[in-house]
Design an enzyme around this catalytic site. Structure first.
Site, PDB file in Angstrom:
ATOM      1  N   GLU A  57      33.528 -29.168   8.445  1.00 53.72           N
ATOM      2  CA  GLU A  57      34.761 -28.184   8.072  1.00 53.72           C
ATOM      3  C   GLU A  57      35.860 -29.219   8.555  1.00 53.72           C
ATOM      4  OE1 GLU A  57      31.870 -25.135  10.207  1.00 53.72           O
ATOM      5  OE2 GLU A  57      32.207 -27.331  10.137  1.00 53.72           O
ATOM      6  N   CYS A  80      31.356 -23.514  14.089  1.00 51.49           N
ATOM      7  CA  CYS A  80      31.144 -23.185  15.498  1.00 51.49           C
ATOM      8  C   CYS A  80      32.493 -22.586  16.171  1.00 51.49           C
ATOM      9  CB  CYS A  80      30.700 -24.481  16.073  1.00 51.49           C
ATOM     10  SG  CYS A  80      32.126 -25.869  15.895  1.00 51.49           S
ATOM     11  N   CYS A  89      35.473 -25.245  15.201  1.00 48.76           N
ATOM     12  CA  CYS A  89      35.765 -25.428  13.628  1.00 48.76           C
ATOM     13  C   CYS A  89      36.501 -24.281  13.028  1.00 48.76           C
ATOM     14  CB  CYS A  89      34.523 -25.893  12.969  1.00 48.76           C
ATOM     15  SG  CYS A  89      34.035 -27.522  12.803  1.00 48.76           S
ATOM     16  N   ALA A 159      -2.612 -37.922   4.598  1.00 49.30           N
ATOM     17  CA  ALA A 159      -2.794 -38.656   3.169  1.00 49.30           C
ATOM     18  C   ALA A 159      -4.236 -38.857   2.942  1.00 49.30           C
ATOM     19  CB  ALA A 159      -1.987 -39.943   3.168  1.00 49.30           C
ATOM     20  N   ARG A 189      10.824 -40.005   7.539  1.00 47.22           N
ATOM     21  CA  ARG A 189      10.873 -40.778   8.692  1.00 47.22           C
ATOM     22  C   ARG A 189      12.618 -40.999   8.950  1.00 47.22           C
ATOM     23  NH1 ARG A 189       6.906 -45.964   9.232  1.00 47.22           N
ATOM     24  NH2 ARG A 189       4.909 -44.746   9.278  1.00 47.22           N
ATOM     25  N   GLY A 306      -4.495 -39.722  13.491  1.00 49.64           N
ATOM     26  CA  GLY A 306      -5.613 -39.523  13.012  1.00 49.64           C
ATOM     27  C   GLY A 306      -6.171 -37.993  13.189  1.00 49.64           C
ATOM     28  N   LEU A 309      -5.917 -36.940  17.100  1.00 54.36           N
ATOM     29  CA  LEU A 309      -4.663 -36.202  17.287  1.00 54.36           C
ATOM     30  C   LEU A 309      -4.232 -34.980  16.571  1.00 54.36           C
ATOM     31  CD1 LEU A 309      -2.088 -36.595  19.013  1.00 54.36           C
ATOM     32  CD2 LEU A 309      -1.183 -38.156  17.483  1.00 54.36           C
ATOM     33  N   ASN A 310      -4.566 -34.979  15.413  1.00 54.62           N
ATOM     34  CA  ASN A 310      -4.136 -33.740  14.534  1.00 54.62           C
ATOM     35  C   ASN A 310      -4.898 -32.439  15.092  1.00 54.62           C
ATOM     36  OD1 ASN A 310      -2.357 -35.294  12.846  1.00 54.62           O
ATOM     37  ND2 ASN A 310      -4.075 -35.538  11.275  1.00 54.62           N
TER      38      ASN A 310
END
EC number: 3.5.4.26
Length: 380
Positions: A57, A80, A89, A159, A189, A306, A309-310
């Site tokens: 703003e 804000c 703002c 993937a 990323r 991998g 961990l997932n």
């Protein structure tokens, strides 16, 4: 009425497009864009470019091409009302003489929620709320989770081939998906504050975990390595690349004092989060780790690990969104790894169901994206 709504949505979309210019640069602040309209024409625009810089703003008011008194401001998040890194703002909007403010969504921050809108209305400014609210919430889903739950927003990215493999039985995984899919991952990323992988990924692939965007400069994320016993080699790429972002080793009390000292000497941040069962340390407690990452102002994590961990991330209930790229390849092999391993659910009714699912194509690859209900997958 319909004409006004179409006009409001048109200018709000412009504000949200501007907001994306701050991706990766405002964390843990939200993405915010603003435009000021006079007689149906945009005369000022701005966005929150970087943490500590002017909010959207204030930037729009400063960038005005002409007098904006009596104009309408469109902003995707409630202005804000408190002093933080920058002044409020809402006060700046009042002082600028804006007569109407269109807001997509209220700020979930308890310090602001409703107060910014209240300041505007008390000053006699007409305030319209809820224009493209769902789109605004998706744009700032990271901020909403971080500020309301005091936890990072976690995206689990996988993937896999058409038959559900993330690598061949030999371990070879380059490349499952095509170039466009991989570039999209780098754009993610560029948005998140941290990328997290397990020690097995580091030992097998030795990734750099940097952001590489075609044709423009990307923003690296903090690299987070989950390594319960400190097996990571000091020569790993994550420690030895040029990047303005550091490395966090998520480990346990099992790490040796000597290894810890060597890592600290390389500038690594050590976070210990012991998972304890029957008095024995069993690994890294990912829920405790999220608490520690929040304290470090890491508002979002892209999980690129991998299957082990997932599975652990789902077990601890830290995953908010799943992004699964599927490539039209068939690898086969009983021993070929899959995106989520562990024990898995014993019954189909116990499987995790994603909600708000969407599908997108990147050449021949398909991205399936959805959100995880607040459900702990305890059978992994």
């Amino acid at each position: 009425m319909v004409t006004n709504l179409v006009m409001h949505e048109k200018f709000m979309m412009k504000a949200m497009e501007l907001a994306k210019g701050g991706e990766g640069r405002t964390n843990p602040n939200p993405l915010v864009g603003a435009v000021v309209v006079m007689d149906g024409v945009i005369v000022a625009e701005g966005f929150h470019e970087m943490l500590g810089c002017a909010h959207a703003e204030a930037a729009a008011i400063k960038n005005a091409k002409s007098d904006i008194r009596g104009g309408t401001m469109y902003v995707n998040l409630e202005p804000c009302s408190h002093y933080g890194r920058t002044p409020p703002c809402a006060d700046a909007i009042v002082q600028a003489g804006i007569k109407e403010v269109v807001v997509a969504m209220e700020d979930p921050n308890p310090k602001v929620s409703g107060r910014g809108i209240g300041i505007l209305r008390d000053a006699g400014i007409n305030v319209i709320t809820g224009v493209l609210e769902n789109e605004a919430k998706k744009l700032n889903e990271i901020f909403i989770k971080y500020i309301s739950k005091k936890q990072p927003f976690v995206i689990m990215k996988t993937a896999m081939t058409l038959d559900g493999k993330i690598a061949a039985a030999t371990g070879d995984s380059k490349w499952i998906t095509g170039e466009k899919s991989r570039q999209h991952v780098h754009s993610i990323r560029n948005r998140v504050a941290g990328i997290m992988v397990g020690i097995n990924t580091v030992l097998k692939d030795d990734p750099s975990l940097t952001t590489r965007l075609e044709g423009k400069m990307g923003i690296d994320s903090v690299r987070i390595i989950v390594d319960s016993s400190g097996r990571i080699p000091l020569e790993a790429k994550v420690f030895n690349i040029q990047s303005d972002k550091g490395v966090i080793l998520a480990t346990t009390s099992k790490i040796s004092k000597d290894k810890e000292a060597l890592l600290l000497n390389k500038g690594v941040t050590i976070v210990k989060a012991d998972a304890v069962e029957n008095g024995t340390i069993t690994g890294v407690d990912l829920a405790k780790l999220m608490d520690e990452l929040y304290k470090l102002e890491i508002d979002s994590v892209l999980l690129e690990g991998g299957g082990t961990l997932n599975a652990s991330a789902l077990q601890y209930g830290i995953v908010d969104k799943v992004m699964s790229f599927v490539s039209p390849k068939i690898v086969g092999g009983v021993g070929a790894p899959t995106p989520v391993e562990g024990r898995g659910a014993e019954l189909m009714k116990d499987a995790i169901f994603l909600k708000d699912v969407s599908i997108e194509r990147f050449d021949d690859d398909i991205l399936i994206e959805g959100y995880v209900n607040n459900y702990v997958y305890r059978n992994c």
